[in-house]
Design an enzyme around this catalytic site. Structure first.
Site, short mmCIF file in Angstrom:
data_model
loop_
_atom_site.label_atom_id
_atom_site.label_comp_id
_atom_site.label_asym_id
_atom_site.label_seq_id
_atom_site.Cartn_x
_atom_site.Cartn_y
_atom_site.Cartn_z
N CYS A 70 -8.05 -2.59 3.20
CA CYS A 70 -8.73 -3.39 4.23
C CYS A 70 -9.66 -4.40 3.58
O CYS A 70 -10.17 -4.17 2.48
CB CYS A 70 -9.57 -2.50 5.14
SG CYS A 70 -8.65 -1.32 6.13
N ASP A 71 -9.89 -5.49 4.27
CA ASP A 71 -10.90 -6.45 3.83
C ASP A 71 -11.42 -7.19 5.05
O ASP A 71 -10.66 -7.47 5.99
CB ASP A 71 -10.32 -7.45 2.83
CG ASP A 71 -11.44 -8.20 2.13
OD1 ASP A 71 -12.02 -7.64 1.18
OD2 ASP A 71 -11.76 -9.34 2.54
#
Length: 197
Positions: A70-71
């Site tokens: 995730c980012d």
């Protein structure tokens, strides 16, 4: 059939806690991916590529796993913000954010090594910030919390005091959209409840 391991390719304690809250105890592997290698003016493309790179960076450590990368970034007035580099930058950023609204983008990359599949999605949430004073901004930045967060605030921490409202998924703002994760798991043929510990 035994389930694959669930791996979180992230150093974020908030993402881990979100998963634990819904009954998933992930194996955590920090990707240590150099985010400066990826540049884009499109926030959706940026977070999706970064999430994918993080998931792929840790993939070599496992042979049979579901790997989630995730980012997150925040865009305010079409300017993309990640984590601030200094207290001065955090103060200046909050002076632009207060009384304003931003869009929080979180890229999600879910790799299923067992079936050699990968899904990449983006969660999008609109965030309305309170119109706070310079003194409150300085106190908040002095707490250290904004320096650790994309967008310069933690909804699940002290920063929650300075968010008036959200439009969209609240967990997305913390770093991982739980509804989106449920949908991605289903698309890969898994039921989220099978991962409950």
């Amino acid at each position: 059939m035994e389930l694959p391991m669930f791996v979180l390719a992230s150093a974020s304690p908030a993402r881990r806690k979100l998963l634990q809250t819904v009954g998933i105890e992930p194996i955590v592997r920090h990707s240590n991916f150099d985010e400066s290698r990826v540049q884009s003016d499109d926030p959706i493309a940026l977070v999706q590529i970064l999430a994918q790179c993080k998931a792929e960076t840790v993939a070599s450590q496992f042979s049979d796993a579901l790997i989630l990368g995730c980012d997150s970034v925040l865009a305010v007035n079409d300017e993309i913000y990640g984590k601030p580099d200094s207290s001065e930058e955090a103060i200046a950023r909050w002076q632009k954010m207060r009384g304003n609204q931003g869009i929080l983008y979180t890229g999600h990359a879910l790799t299923d090594q067992r079936y050699n599949k990968q899904l990449i999605r983006c969660g999008i949430t609109k965030v309305y910030f309170a119109n706070i004073s310079d003194a409150v901004i300085e106190d908040y930045v002095a707490s250290g919390e904004p320096l650790k967060c994309a967008g310069c605030f933690a909804l699940e921490g002290k920063g929650g005091l300075f968010v008036e409202k959200l439009e969209g998924c609240h967990s997305n703002v913390i770093g991982l959209s739980l509804p989106l994760l449920r949908q991605m798991l289903a698309e890969l043929g898994y039921c989220v409840t099978n991962f409950w510990k």
